[in-house]
Design a protein around this motif. Structure first.
Motif, PDB file in Angstrom:
ATOM      1  N   GLU B 335      33.131  32.444  36.932  1.00 33.57           N
ATOM      2  CA  GLU B 335      33.722  33.408  37.864  1.00 33.57           C
ATOM      3  C   GLU B 335      34.186  34.619  37.071  1.00 33.57           C
ATOM      4  O   GLU B 335      34.695  34.473  35.962  1.00 33.57           O
ATOM      5  CB  GLU B 335      34.948  32.803  38.557  1.00 33.57           C
ATOM      6  N   VAL B 336      34.040  35.798  37.673  1.00 35.70           N
ATOM      7  CA  VAL B 336      34.592  37.009  37.077  1.00 35.70           C
ATOM      8  C   VAL B 336      35.827  37.375  37.890  1.00 35.70           C
ATOM      9  O   VAL B 336      35.754  37.474  39.121  1.00 35.70           O
ATOM     10  CB  VAL B 336      33.562  38.155  37.089  1.00 35.70           C
ATOM     11  N   ARG B 337      36.969  37.510  37.211  1.00 34.93           N
ATOM     12  CA  ARG B 337      38.233  37.732  37.936  1.00 34.93           C
ATOM     13  C   ARG B 337      38.926  39.015  37.497  1.00 34.93           C
ATOM     14  O   ARG B 337      38.761  39.464  36.351  1.00 34.93           O
ATOM     15  CB  ARG B 337      39.181  36.551  37.670  1.00 34.93           C
ATOM     16  N   ASP B 338      39.736  39.538  38.410  1.00 42.70           N
ATOM     17  CA  ASP B 338      40.504  40.747  38.096  1.00 42.70           C
ATOM     18  C   ASP B 338      41.808  40.369  37.392  1.00 42.70           C
ATOM     19  O   ASP B 338      42.074  39.197  37.132  1.00 42.70           O
ATOM     20  CB  ASP B 338      40.744  41.587  39.356  1.00 42.70           C
ATOM     21  N   ALA B 339      42.636  41.384  37.123  1.00 45.49           N
ATOM     22  CA  ALA B 339      43.864  41.160  36.352  1.00 45.49           C
ATOM     23  C   ALA B 339      44.832  40.230  37.075  1.00 45.49           C
ATOM     24  O   ALA B 339      45.696  39.608  36.454  1.00 45.49           O
ATOM     25  CB  ALA B 339      44.535  42.503  36.058  1.00 45.49           C
ATOM     26  N   LEU B 340      44.684  40.104  38.409  1.00 48.31           N
ATOM     27  CA  LEU B 340      45.579  39.231  39.179  1.00 48.31           C
ATOM     28  C   LEU B 340      44.998  37.825  39.328  1.00 48.31           C
ATOM     29  O   LEU B 340      45.570  36.979  40.005  1.00 48.31           O
ATOM     30  CB  LEU B 340      45.841  39.831  40.567  1.00 48.31           C
ATOM     31  N   GLY B 341      43.827  37.598  38.718  1.00 47.64           N
ATOM     32  CA  GLY B 341      43.230  36.268  38.772  1.00 47.64           C
ATOM     33  C   GLY B 341      42.363  36.039  40.001  1.00 47.64           C
ATOM     34  O   GLY B 341      41.948  34.915  40.266  1.00 47.64           O
ATOM     35  N   GLN B 342      42.056  37.104  40.750  1.00 52.23           N
ATOM     36  CA  GLN B 342      41.212  36.972  41.942  1.00 52.23           C
ATOM     37  C   GLN B 342      39.755  37.266  41.592  1.00 52.23           C
ATOM     38  O   GLN B 342      39.481  38.203  40.830  1.00 52.23           O
ATOM     39  CB  GLN B 342      41.665  37.963  43.026  1.00 52.23           C
ATOM     40  N   PRO B 343      38.807  36.488  42.148  1.00 54.65           N
ATOM     41  CA  PRO B 343      37.392  36.782  41.897  1.00 54.65           C
ATOM     42  C   PRO B 343      37.042  38.193  42.374  1.00 54.65           C
ATOM     43  O   PRO B 343      37.507  38.615  43.431  1.00 54.65           O
ATOM     44  CB  PRO B 343      36.660  35.736  42.740  1.00 54.65           C
ATOM     45  N   VAL B 344      36.225  38.908  41.595  1.00 53.93           N
ATOM     46  CA  VAL B 344      35.839  40.275  41.962  1.00 53.93           C
ATOM     47  C   VAL B 344      34.488  40.243  42.663  1.00 53.93           C
ATOM     48  O   VAL B 344      33.725  39.287  42.518  1.00 53.93           O
ATOM     49  CB  VAL B 344      35.762  41.192  40.718  1.00 53.93           C
ATOM     50  N   PRO B 345      34.159  41.282  43.456  1.00 55.48           N
ATOM     51  CA  PRO B 345      32.832  41.343  44.091  1.00 55.48           C
ATOM     52  C   PRO B 345      31.718  41.460  43.044  1.00 55.48           C
ATOM     53  O   PRO B 345      31.973  41.911  41.925  1.00 55.48           O
ATOM     54  CB  PRO B 345      32.901  42.628  44.934  1.00 55.48           C
ATOM     55  N   VAL B 346      30.516  41.054  43.445  1.00 53.17           N
ATOM     56  CA  VAL B 346      29.339  41.152  42.574  1.00 53.17           C
ATOM     57  C   VAL B 346      29.216  42.572  42.028  1.00 53.17           C
ATOM     58  O   VAL B 346      29.397  43.545  42.765  1.00 53.17           O
ATOM     59  CB  VAL B 346      28.065  40.789  43.381  1.00 53.17           C
ATOM     60  N   GLY B 347      28.955  42.687  40.739  1.00 52.88           N
ATOM     61  CA  GLY B 347      28.773  44.008  40.135  1.00 52.88           C
ATOM     62  C   GLY B 347      30.030  44.570  39.512  1.00 52.88           C
ATOM     63  O   GLY B 347      29.965  45.446  38.651  1.00 52.88           O
ATOM     64  N   ASP B 348      31.206  44.058  39.945  1.00 48.01           N
ATOM     65  CA  ASP B 348      32.453  44.575  39.381  1.00 48.01           C
ATOM     66  C   ASP B 348      32.790  43.850  38.075  1.00 48.01           C
ATOM     67  O   ASP B 348      32.467  42.680  37.899  1.00 48.01           O
ATOM     68  CB  ASP B 348      33.615  44.380  40.370  1.00 48.01           C
ATOM     69  N   SER B 349      33.477  44.572  37.199  1.00 48.96           N
ATOM     70  CA  SER B 349      33.852  44.002  35.909  1.00 48.96           C
ATOM     71  C   SER B 349      35.173  43.254  36.001  1.00 48.96           C
ATOM     72  O   SER B 349      36.024  43.575  36.815  1.00 48.96           O
ATOM     73  CB  SER B 349      34.012  45.115  34.869  1.00 48.96           C
ATOM     74  N   GLY B 350      35.317  42.288  35.123  1.00 47.47           N
ATOM     75  CA  GLY B 350      36.562  41.547  35.030  1.00 47.47           C
ATOM     76  C   GLY B 350      36.482  40.572  33.889  1.00 47.47           C
ATOM     77  O   GLY B 350      35.569  40.649  33.057  1.00 47.47           O
ATOM     78  N   GLU B 351      37.447  39.638  33.856  1.00 52.59           N
ATOM     79  CA  GLU B 351      37.432  38.632  32.792  1.00 52.59           C
ATOM     80  C   GLU B 351      36.607  37.422  33.244  1.00 52.59           C
ATOM     81  O   GLU B 351      36.694  36.984  34.391  1.00 52.59           O
ATOM     82  CB  GLU B 351      38.853  38.189  32.444  1.00 52.59           C
ATOM     83  N   ILE B 352      35.828  36.875  32.327  1.00 50.81           N
ATOM     84  CA  ILE B 352      34.950  35.747  32.631  1.00 50.81           C
ATOM     85  C   ILE B 352      35.736  34.440  32.505  1.00 50.81           C
ATOM     86  O   ILE B 352      36.325  34.172  31.456  1.00 50.81           O
ATOM     87  CB  ILE B 352      33.734  35.744  31.678  1.00 50.81           C
ATOM     88  N   PHE B 353      35.741  33.653  33.580  1.00 47.48           N
ATOM     89  CA  PHE B 353      36.350  32.324  33.593  1.00 47.48           C
ATOM     90  C   PHE B 353      35.242  31.290  33.727  1.00 47.48           C
ATOM     91  O   PHE B 353      34.239  31.539  34.394  1.00 47.48           O
ATOM     92  CB  PHE B 353      37.322  32.177  34.782  1.00 47.48           C
ATOM     93  N   VAL B 354      35.442  30.113  33.125  1.00 51.23           N
ATOM     94  CA  VAL B 354      34.398  29.089  33.177  1.00 51.23           C
ATOM     95  C   VAL B 354      35.025  27.705  33.331  1.00 51.23           C
ATOM     96  O   VAL B 354      36.120  27.447  32.837  1.00 51.23           O
ATOM     97  CB  VAL B 354      33.484  29.176  31.923  1.00 51.23           C
ATOM     98  N   ARG B 355      34.310  26.837  34.056  1.00 51.58           N
ATOM     99  CA  ARG B 355      34.792  25.479  34.308  1.00 51.58           C
ATOM    100  C   ARG B 355      33.619  24.506  34.226  1.00 51.58           C
ATOM    101  O   ARG B 355      32.502  24.855  34.598  1.00 51.58           O
ATOM    102  CB  ARG B 355      35.392  25.432  35.721  1.00 51.58           C
ATOM    103  N   GLY B 356      33.868  23.293  33.746  1.00 46.50           N
ATOM    104  CA  GLY B 356      32.809  22.289  33.679  1.00 46.50           C
ATOM    105  C   GLY B 356      33.163  21.192  32.690  1.00 46.50           C
ATOM    106  O   GLY B 356      34.124  21.316  31.932  1.00 46.50           O
ATOM    107  N   ASP B 357      32.362  20.124  32.703  1.00 51.83           N
ATOM    108  CA  ASP B 357      32.649  18.960  31.854  1.00 51.83           C
ATOM    109  C   ASP B 357      32.674  19.299  30.361  1.00 51.83           C
ATOM    110  O   ASP B 357      33.337  18.635  29.584  1.00 51.83           O
ATOM    111  CB  ASP B 357      31.582  17.869  32.074  1.00 51.83           C
TER     112      ASP B 357
END
Lengths: 97, 501
Positions: B335-357
């Protein structure tokens, strides 16, 4: 069952490792519940003509969500509540490391 | 699941296949398994708590890695490019354990009381002792720590990353087909053993039945010579290595006819280098992988088909994917999220978050996971088809007058100028703007750095706030050993320029 639990068939040489336990408690191989310890010898059912489990293949039951990895081949089949587990078709990923 | 299981399976099914080769030395899977089991027995008997390594690649390295795993203790490969003082600090933090070293390392370490140094020759003798008690380690809990890595710290103080058996084994089982490689397949391993990709390469090679061909250290001439002589089919490189390999191939024609797949990652790959590689190696498939130490290596892949489609396309959006790191693995969520931790729309920049085993996201001091998600501190965006584009580290973002500016965007534009071979864009403290944009440029052959021309070049392509207020020429830029730009050092030297002026 927990992820990482190793289960041994009581009817063949086969053994599996639990990848996802899902909602089931009992996994059978060749119709018999699998054991946490190797059975250590041939049983009456050893000559079973069940489907051969293949080392390295993952087997899944969609209904219960259980997924296991075969770490030693042998006669099967694997089943949960009478439903035979199917081979998970892994998407072939290009080697990255 | 655990790491010993991976080796046990390979040794059981392909025992007489060659597992690893370094120069004239080689081990089969059966020998690798036997040595690792013997060494693990010794480690357990001696009560060893950590297995640290300070050595170049050799056939002993995978033995040690699997032995530590079977003993249920962490493997701690150390960066041999660190100074004695930095190594002492790392060992101090480790506290106790065995330190396996090359005989001729020439170090003067003041070892902490709990660390016992042993030459690798002696450890090899332990692993080949037929009388040693064996320990295969198949009962090691998945939650046991398998690996401690001191992260490179390009932006701050180094941290001790912890990666558990379940993370690494999940990654391997989910991404590698067991014995999926034929006996003729091999991979040339030249990344250092203390890099996450060096560690996972041992695991994925073992599980796929692919022979590892090691280079003690990277050298472009040796790399090409060994690739040809050993007829290697796979290789993994970082961007700086690739450029030097291509120079070598131009000098010594003949190509690499056996090389089927070349994967790259670990730093920004300039599109020009990639295009040069695609032209020089027409028979080779290219794979770009993105991952971090804390994610057990790869989490997104740009595969061979993606490369071909991007190269052949006239659609600029598809063409641009040559500069992306591809799509997430099926087994991780990004997921790409903004500074408030909300997912951003496709194409927008943000911080990359990742989840998985496979995601560890944990340090000796704390876990960085937020509700199971790992904040990578990398900035990027996803396109409409799910391709991930990296824009640099979140900590590298320049905040100029309240506006967030990604240095990668400006660097990409500058790299398109014919006079620019390498570039680093950083934020420098500024009394008026908080930070201002400055650039350091290495000129390409036959060119000089023309500050005004490059400023105008950026102004015509990006907003005026992106224009570097200074463009300085440099002979070279500082990189770490895997090709990551050390921005901290660029910043420091730009600041000193001001002081000196």
């Amino acid at each position: 069952m927990k992820p990482g639990t190793r289960l041994h068939s009581t009817v063949s040489e086969a053994s599996v490792v639990v990848v996802r336990p899902g909602t089931t408690d009992v996994l059978t191989c060749g119709g018999q519940p699998m054991a946490t310890e190797p059975s250590g010898g041939a049983t009456a059912a050893d000559a079973t003509d069940g489907e051969q489990l293949v080392i390295g293949k993952r087997y899944v039951d969609e209904e219960s969500g259980v997924e296991v990895l075969c770490v030693k081949g042998g006669a099967g089949p694997l089943a949960v509540a009478g439903r035979v587990l199917t081979v998970k078709s892994a998407k072939q990923l290009p080697a990255s490391d | 699941m655990n790491i010993p299981m991976l080796l046990e399976m390979a040794a059981g099914a392909a025992d007489d296949r060659e597992a690893v080769r370094c120069g004239d030395e080689s081990l089969t899977y059966a020998e690798l398994h036997d040595r690792a089991s013997a060494l693990a027995g010794r480690l357990v008997a001696d009560g060893v708590e950590n297995v640290a390594l300070l050595a170049l690649n050799s056939v002993d390295v995978p033995v040690l890695q699997f032995a530590a795993a079977a003993a249920g203790v962490p493997f701690v490969p150390l960066n041999y490019r660190l100074t004695d003082a930095q190594l002492d600090a790392a060992l101090e933090r480790l506290g106790s354990g065995l330190l396996v070293t090359d005989d001729g390392a020439g170090r003067e370490l003041s070892l902490p009381a709990g660390i016992v140094a042993v030459p690798s020759a002696e450890v090899r003798a332990w692993s080949t002792d037929p009388a040693a008690p064996r320990r295969d380690g198949v009962d090691v809990p998945g939650d046991a720590v398998a690996l401690k890595l001191f992260t490179s710290g390009t932006t701050g103080a180094p941290k001790t990353a912890l990666i558990r058996h379940r993370h690494l084994s999940s990654y391997i089982v989910a991404t590698v087909e067991f014995l999926g490689c034929g006996p003729e397949e091999s991979i040339l391993v030249s990344v250092p053993n203390y890099h996450i990709a060096g560690v996972t390469s041992v695991l994925s090679s073992t599980y796929s039945g692919r022979r590892m061909v090691q280079l003690p250290t990277f050298d472009p001439a040796r790399w090409v010579a060994v690739a040809r002589e050993q007829e290697v089919t796979h290789a993994m490189v970082v961007p700086t290595m690739l450029n030097r390999i291509l120079d070598e191939l131009e000098r010594l024609p003949g190509g690499l006819p056996h090389l089927r797949s070349l994967s790259y990652g670990g730093g920004r790959m300039p599109v020009a280098v990639l295009e040069r590689a695609l032209a020089a190696l027409p028979g080779t498939s290219f794979v770009n992988a993105y991952g971090l130490t804390e994610t057990s290596s790869t989490i997104a892949v740009l595969g061979p088909e993606d490369h071909r489609a991007a190269l052949a396309s006239s659609d600029p959006d598809v063409r641009a994917r040559l500069g992306s790191v591809g799509r997430p693995l099926d087994t991780v969520e990004i997921e790409v999220r903004d500074a408030l931790g909300q997912p951003v729309p496709v194409g927008d920049s943000g911080e990359i978050f990742v989840r998985g085993d496979q995601i560890a996201g944990e340090y000796a001091s704390h876990s960085a996971l937020v509700d199971g998600w790992y904040p990578t501190r990398d900035r990027g965006h996803l396109d409409a088809d799910g391709y991930l584009f990296l824009e640099g580290r979140a900590d590298d973002v320049i905040v100029r007058g309240g506006e967030n500016i990604s240095p990668g965007e400006i660097e990409d534009v500058l790299l398109e100028h014919e006079s620019v071979a390498e570039v680093a864009v950083v934020g420098v403290p500024d009394t008026e703007w908080g930070e201002r944009v400055e650039a350091m440029v290495v000129a390409s052959d036959g060119h000089v750095v023309d500050e005004a021309a490059l400023q105008e070049w950026v102004r015509r392509r990006l907003r005026s706030t992106r224009v570097p207020s200074r463009v300085l020429a440099a002979a070279a830029l500082p990189y770490n050993e895997t090709g990551k730009l050390l921005r901290r050092e660029v910043k420091q030297s730009l600041r000193q320029e001001v002081v000196g002026a």
